[in-house]
Design a protein around this motif. Structure first.
Motif, PDB file in Angstrom:
ATOM      1  N   UNK A 116       0.869  -1.178   0.000  1.00 10.58           N
ATOM      2  CA  UNK A 116       0.000   0.000   0.000  1.00 10.58           C
ATOM      3  C   UNK A 116       0.907   1.229   0.000  1.00 10.58           C
ATOM      4  N   UNK A 117       0.363   2.381   0.241  1.00 13.00           N
ATOM      5  CA  UNK A 117       1.171   3.599   0.154  1.00 13.00           C
ATOM      6  C   UNK A 117       2.045   3.766   1.392  1.00 13.00           C
ATOM      7  N   UNK A 118       1.463   3.868   2.563  1.00 12.68           N
ATOM      8  CA  UNK A 118       2.207   4.186   3.793  1.00 12.68           C
ATOM      9  C   UNK A 118       2.724   2.983   4.567  1.00 12.68           C
ATOM     10  N   UNK A 119       2.205   1.798   4.270  1.00 14.62           N
ATOM     11  CA  UNK A 119       2.573   0.579   4.993  1.00 14.62           C
ATOM     12  C   UNK A 119       2.319   0.746   6.494  1.00 14.62           C
ATOM     13  N   UNK A 120       1.185   1.392   6.790  1.00 11.40           N
ATOM     14  CA  UNK A 120       0.819   1.584   8.184  1.00 11.40           C
ATOM     15  C   UNK A 120      -0.556   1.042   8.515  1.00 11.40           C
ATOM     16  N   UNK A 121      -1.249   0.484   7.508  1.00 14.08           N
ATOM     17  CA  UNK A 121      -2.610   0.011   7.726  1.00 14.08           C
ATOM     18  C   UNK A 121      -2.923  -1.253   6.961  1.00 14.08           C
ATOM     19  N   UNK A 122      -3.492  -1.090   5.750  1.00 22.32           N
ATOM     20  CA  UNK A 122      -3.994  -2.236   4.983  1.00 22.32           C
ATOM     21  C   UNK A 122      -2.963  -3.336   4.758  1.00 22.32           C
ATOM     22  N   UNK A 123      -1.782  -2.973   4.301  1.00 20.45           N
ATOM     23  CA  UNK A 123      -0.779  -4.003   4.001  1.00 20.45           C
ATOM     24  C   UNK A 123      -0.297  -4.705   5.267  1.00 20.45           C
ATOM     25  N   UNK A 124      -0.222  -3.965   6.371  1.00 22.43           N
ATOM     26  CA  UNK A 124       0.185  -4.576   7.642  1.00 22.43           C
ATOM     27  C   UNK A 124      -0.904  -5.532   8.130  1.00 22.43           C
ATOM     28  N   UNK A 125      -2.157  -5.090   8.057  1.00 15.56           N
ATOM     29  CA  UNK A 125      -3.281  -5.957   8.445  1.00 15.56           C
ATOM     30  C   UNK A 125      -3.228  -7.259   7.646  1.00 15.56           C
ATOM     31  N   UNK A 126      -3.105  -7.142   6.321  1.00 16.78           N
ATOM     32  CA  UNK A 126      -3.102  -8.325   5.453  1.00 16.78           C
ATOM     33  C   UNK A 126      -1.929  -9.240   5.777  1.00 16.78           C
ATOM     34  N   UNK A 127      -0.749  -8.665   5.996  1.00 16.87           N
ATOM     35  CA  UNK A 127       0.428  -9.484   6.303  1.00 16.87           C
ATOM     36  C   UNK A 127       0.255 -10.223   7.626  1.00 16.87           C
ATOM     37  N   UNK A 128      -0.204  -9.508   8.653  1.00 17.30           N
ATOM     38  CA  UNK A 128      -0.371 -10.147   9.954  1.00 17.30           C
ATOM     39  C   UNK A 128      -1.436 -11.244   9.908  1.00 17.30           C
ATOM     40  N   UNK A 129      -2.522 -10.994   9.207  1.00 15.40           N
ATOM     41  CA  UNK A 129      -3.546 -12.030   9.063  1.00 15.40           C
ATOM     42  C   UNK A 129      -2.984 -13.247   8.321  1.00 15.40           C
ATOM     43  N   UNK A 130      -2.270 -12.993   7.224  1.00 16.72           N
ATOM     44  CA  UNK A 130      -1.691 -14.104   6.448  1.00 16.72           C
ATOM     45  C   UNK A 130      -0.705 -14.902   7.296  1.00 16.72           C
ATOM     46  N   UNK A 131       0.141 -14.204   8.016  1.00 17.79           N
ATOM     47  CA  UNK A 131       1.125 -14.879   8.865  1.00 17.79           C
ATOM     48  C   UNK A 131       0.419 -15.717   9.938  1.00 17.79           C
ATOM     49  N   UNK A 132      -0.616 -15.151  10.525  1.00 17.15           N
ATOM     50  CA  UNK A 132      -1.367 -15.853  11.580  1.00 17.15           C
ATOM     51  C   UNK A 132      -2.000 -17.142  11.046  1.00 17.15           C
ATOM     52  N   UNK A 133      -2.645 -17.043   9.896  1.00 19.59           N
ATOM     53  CA  UNK A 133      -3.374 -18.195   9.361  1.00 19.59           C
ATOM     54  C   UNK A 133      -2.498 -19.193   8.609  1.00 19.59           C
ATOM     55  N   UNK A 134      -1.425 -18.740   7.995  1.00 18.72           N
ATOM     56  CA  UNK A 134      -0.641 -19.594   7.087  1.00 18.72           C
ATOM     57  C   UNK A 134       0.132 -20.697   7.790  1.00 18.72           C
ATOM     58  N   UNK A 135       0.446 -20.532   9.052  1.00 15.58           N
ATOM     59  CA  UNK A 135       1.158 -21.561   9.817  1.00 15.58           C
ATOM     60  C   UNK A 135       2.446 -22.010   9.123  1.00 15.58           C
ATOM     61  N   UNK A 136       3.146 -21.023   8.523  1.00 15.84           N
ATOM     62  CA  UNK A 136       4.405 -21.323   7.852  1.00 15.84           C
ATOM     63  C   UNK A 136       4.273 -21.852   6.435  1.00 15.84           C
ATOM     64  N   UNK A 137       3.057 -22.028   5.941  1.00 13.81           N
ATOM     65  CA  UNK A 137       2.839 -22.582   4.595  1.00 13.81           C
ATOM     66  C   UNK A 137       2.940 -21.525   3.500  1.00 13.81           C
TER      67      UNK A 137
END
Length: 149
Positions: free
Chosen positions: A15-36
């Motif tokens: 995203x533009x500032x990397x302070x909201x949407x992209x961080x949310x998406x990354x943290x959610x992906x990391x949480x759910x992906x379980x290393x996959x």
């Protein structure tokens, strides 16, 4: 039987500032992906910090933003990824041939109230969960953090 480990797909959320949407998406992906799946986030014009309203609501959902810091989106980040998800950076995102790009039209949570931030997180939660099942079909997703809150 193969002795080489299975390759883990990588996605970069931009995203533009990397302070909201992209961080949310990354943290959610990391949480759910379980290393996959490996998830990165970055911005085309990174800000100074993660948006306080985003950190607050993510914290309420059990996702820690204390180690998150805005990063500049580089061509190398995209080139090493299988997929680049753009969240409002559009034409400013570097283009790398061979990498698949997808744009997710998601509202900016900056300066929004908790109800609006939660709605944005719920939208991204649905999108991220669908994406992970596409990238790692064998993944057994844990329950949604949005439903748990």
């Amino acid at each position: 039987m193969s002795t080489t480990p299975e390759r883990v797909p990588q996605v970069v959320f931009a995203c533009v500032r990397n302070g909201g949407r992209s961080v949310i998406a990354r943290l959610l992906a990391e949480h759910y992906a379980q290393g996959r799946v490996t998830a990165l986030s970055a911005g085309t014009q990174p800000g100074d910090h993660i948006h306080a309203e985003v950190a607050n609501v993510l914290g309420q959902l059990g996702l820690d933003t204390s180690h998150e810091h805005p990063k500049h989106l580089t061509t190398e980040m995209i080139a090493t990824s299988d997929l680049a998800i753009t969240l409002g950076c559009g034409e400013e995102c570097p283009y790398v041939p061979g990498v698949t790009y997808r744009d997710w039209p998601v509202d900016d949570p900056a300066g929004q109230d908790d109800t609006t931030v939660r709605r944005i997180i719920a939208d991204l939660d649905t999108r991220v969960r669908q994406l992970l099942l596409e990238l790692a079909p064998e993944l057994k997703l844990p329950p949604s953090v949005v439903g748990a809150a």
